[in-house]
Design a protein around this motif. Structure first.
Motif, PDB file in Angstrom:
ATOM      1  N   ARG A  36      -6.125 -97.515  12.036  1.00 46.34           N
ATOM      2  CA  ARG A  36      -6.142 -96.427  11.051  1.00 46.34           C
ATOM      3  C   ARG A  36      -6.735 -96.933   9.731  1.00 46.34           C
ATOM      4  O   ARG A  36      -7.496 -96.233   9.070  1.00 46.34           O
ATOM      5  CB  ARG A  36      -4.735 -95.877  10.835  1.00 46.34           C
ATOM      6  N   GLN A  37      -6.392 -98.164   9.341  1.00 50.37           N
ATOM      7  CA  GLN A  37      -6.932 -98.744   8.108  1.00 50.37           C
ATOM      8  C   GLN A  37      -8.434 -98.979   8.221  1.00 50.37           C
ATOM      9  O   GLN A  37      -9.174 -98.747   7.264  1.00 50.37           O
ATOM     10  CB  GLN A  37      -6.208-100.053   7.785  1.00 50.37           C
ATOM     11  N   VAL A  38      -8.885 -99.434   9.396  1.00 48.94           N
ATOM     12  CA  VAL A  38     -10.319 -99.637   9.638  1.00 48.94           C
ATOM     13  C   VAL A  38     -11.066 -98.318   9.453  1.00 48.94           C
ATOM     14  O   VAL A  38     -12.112 -98.263   8.796  1.00 48.94           O
ATOM     15  CB  VAL A  38     -10.561-100.194  11.063  1.00 48.94           C
ATOM     16  N   ILE A  39     -10.521 -97.257  10.014  1.00 48.81           N
ATOM     17  CA  ILE A  39     -11.160 -95.941   9.929  1.00 48.81           C
ATOM     18  C   ILE A  39     -11.195 -95.464   8.479  1.00 48.81           C
ATOM     19  O   ILE A  39     -12.228 -95.012   7.991  1.00 48.81           O
ATOM     20  CB  ILE A  39     -10.466 -94.934  10.860  1.00 48.81           C
ATOM     21  N   ALA A  40     -10.070 -95.587   7.779  1.00 47.94           N
ATOM     22  CA  ALA A  40     -10.021 -95.159   6.381  1.00 47.94           C
ATOM     23  C   ALA A  40     -11.039 -95.944   5.543  1.00 47.94           C
ATOM     24  O   ALA A  40     -11.755 -95.353   4.724  1.00 47.94           O
ATOM     25  CB  ALA A  40      -8.614 -95.331   5.821  1.00 47.94           C
ATOM     26  N   ALA A  41     -11.134 -97.244   5.767  1.00 50.25           N
ATOM     27  CA  ALA A  41     -12.081 -98.066   4.997  1.00 50.25           C
ATOM     28  C   ALA A  41     -13.523 -97.676   5.308  1.00 50.25           C
ATOM     29  O   ALA A  41     -14.365 -97.600   4.401  1.00 50.25           O
ATOM     30  CB  ALA A  41     -11.856 -99.549   5.312  1.00 50.25           C
ATOM     31  N   ALA A  64      -6.319 -90.874   3.177  1.00 45.61           N
ATOM     32  CA  ALA A  64      -4.853 -90.935   3.101  1.00 45.61           C
ATOM     33  C   ALA A  64      -4.239 -90.318   4.357  1.00 45.61           C
ATOM     34  O   ALA A  64      -3.284 -90.848   4.938  1.00 45.61           O
ATOM     35  CB  ALA A  64      -4.366 -90.200   1.852  1.00 45.61           C
ATOM     36  N   TRP A  65      -4.816 -89.208   4.791  1.00 40.67           N
ATOM     37  CA  TRP A  65      -4.308 -88.463   5.945  1.00 40.67           C
ATOM     38  C   TRP A  65      -4.349 -89.303   7.225  1.00 40.67           C
ATOM     39  O   TRP A  65      -3.368 -89.358   7.962  1.00 40.67           O
ATOM     40  CB  TRP A  65      -5.152 -87.188   6.092  1.00 40.67           C
ATOM     41  N   ILE A  66      -5.459 -89.989   7.503  1.00 38.24           N
ATOM     42  CA  ILE A  66      -5.607 -90.721   8.767  1.00 38.24           C
ATOM     43  C   ILE A  66      -4.671 -91.926   8.822  1.00 38.24           C
ATOM     44  O   ILE A  66      -4.329 -92.396   9.907  1.00 38.24           O
ATOM     45  CB  ILE A  66      -7.075 -91.126   9.041  1.00 38.24           C
ATOM     46  N   GLN A  67      -4.211 -92.406   7.688  1.00 39.33           N
ATOM     47  CA  GLN A  67      -3.285 -93.540   7.680  1.00 39.33           C
ATOM     48  C   GLN A  67      -1.830 -93.123   7.891  1.00 39.33           C
ATOM     49  O   GLN A  67      -0.949 -93.967   8.031  1.00 39.33           O
ATOM     50  CB  GLN A  67      -3.448 -94.341   6.389  1.00 39.33           C
ATOM     51  N   GLU A  77     -12.735 -90.390  14.900  1.00 41.39           N
ATOM     52  CA  GLU A  77     -12.128 -91.720  14.953  1.00 41.39           C
ATOM     53  C   GLU A  77     -12.701 -92.550  16.111  1.00 41.39           C
ATOM     54  O   GLU A  77     -12.952 -93.749  15.960  1.00 41.39           O
ATOM     55  CB  GLU A  77     -10.608 -91.590  15.060  1.00 41.39           C
ATOM     56  N   LEU A  78     -12.938 -91.913  17.254  1.00 40.20           N
ATOM     57  CA  LEU A  78     -13.507 -92.642  18.388  1.00 40.20           C
ATOM     58  C   LEU A  78     -14.926 -93.128  18.085  1.00 40.20           C
ATOM     59  O   LEU A  78     -15.292 -94.244  18.462  1.00 40.20           O
ATOM     60  CB  LEU A  78     -13.498 -91.776  19.650  1.00 40.20           C
ATOM     61  N   SER A  79     -15.718 -92.327  17.393  1.00 38.06           N
ATOM     62  CA  SER A  79     -17.076 -92.772  17.078  1.00 38.06           C
ATOM     63  C   SER A  79     -17.040 -93.949  16.100  1.00 38.06           C
ATOM     64  O   SER A  79     -17.819 -94.897  16.235  1.00 38.06           O
ATOM     65  CB  SER A  79     -17.933 -91.619  16.548  1.00 38.06           C
ATOM     66  N   ILE A  80     -16.134 -93.924  15.136  1.00 40.69           N
ATOM     67  CA  ILE A  80     -16.002 -95.039  14.189  1.00 40.69           C
ATOM     68  C   ILE A  80     -15.527 -96.296  14.921  1.00 40.69           C
ATOM     69  O   ILE A  80     -16.041 -97.398  14.693  1.00 40.69           O
ATOM     70  CB  ILE A  80     -15.044 -94.662  13.033  1.00 40.69           C
TER      71      ILE A  80
END
Length: 191
Positions: A36-41, A64-67, A77-80
């Protein structure tokens, strides 16, 4: 191909997508917080690409939401995560029998597989035999010159089709049992 296609069940805790990816890439079902942190960053680092129009909410709000461990992941999220790991992620949809492939445009040399029933993601692996321990699972597959993973692809698709008749009733029964055991009742798609 040696072995059988096996569905490794990931806990139904709103982080199944992240933990399923963690399992197929790192054999670790507890990667949700880190991923989740990887995606947010990633999203925060490119507000132009990850605009409000793309995310459905402002960039900062999405980060903030995805974390939040109660929020679900999906295609964005899957593509990231495909890019983060440098591997294609195949998400087989039980309801439609379709396979959505993330990262294919990057022509990565390896692929991992997930299975999705409309509400929940699990890991899709090759196990050497029925009932084999998880440490023997093959989770990463070489992408060939023809951009497939060979016979495994067809076997996985057949497995998904076999799950079509089983999944909805089984899942709702499983969800009910899970809710009763844990008090967890948030079983809805986030988008």
């Amino acid at each position: 191909m040696e072995g059988i296609v096996t569905r490794r069940v990931i806990p139904s805790d709103n982080s199944c997508l992240f933990n399923a990816v963690g399992y197929v890439v790192d054999h670790d079902k507890t990667k949700a917080s880190e991923l989740r942190q990887v995606i947010a960053a990633t999203v925060a680092s490119d507000p132009e690409k990850y605009s409000e129009a793309f995310l459905g909410k402002p960039n900062e709000e999405y980060c903030a939401w995805i974390q939040d461990s109660e929020k679900w992941g999906g295609a964005i999220e899957l593509s990231i995560l495909a890019d983060y790991y440098g591997r294609e992620i195949a998400a087989y949809d039980i309801q439609t029998g379709r396979c959505d492939l993330y990262g294919q445009e990057k022509r990565y040399s390896e692929r991992v597989m997930l299975i999705y029933d409309g509400l929940h993601y699990d890991a899709l692996v090759i196990s050497p035999f029925e009932g084999a321990p998880e440490e023997f699972d093959q989770t990463i597959f070489e992408v060939r010159k023809d951009r497939t993973i060979g016979p495994i692809e067809g076997v996985a698709l057949n497995f998904v089709k076999e799950q079509q008749g089983v999944s909805p009733i089984f899942w709702f029964q499983e969800a009910g049992e899970h809710a009763q055991a844990t008090g967890h009742v948030n079983f809805q798609e986030y988008r």
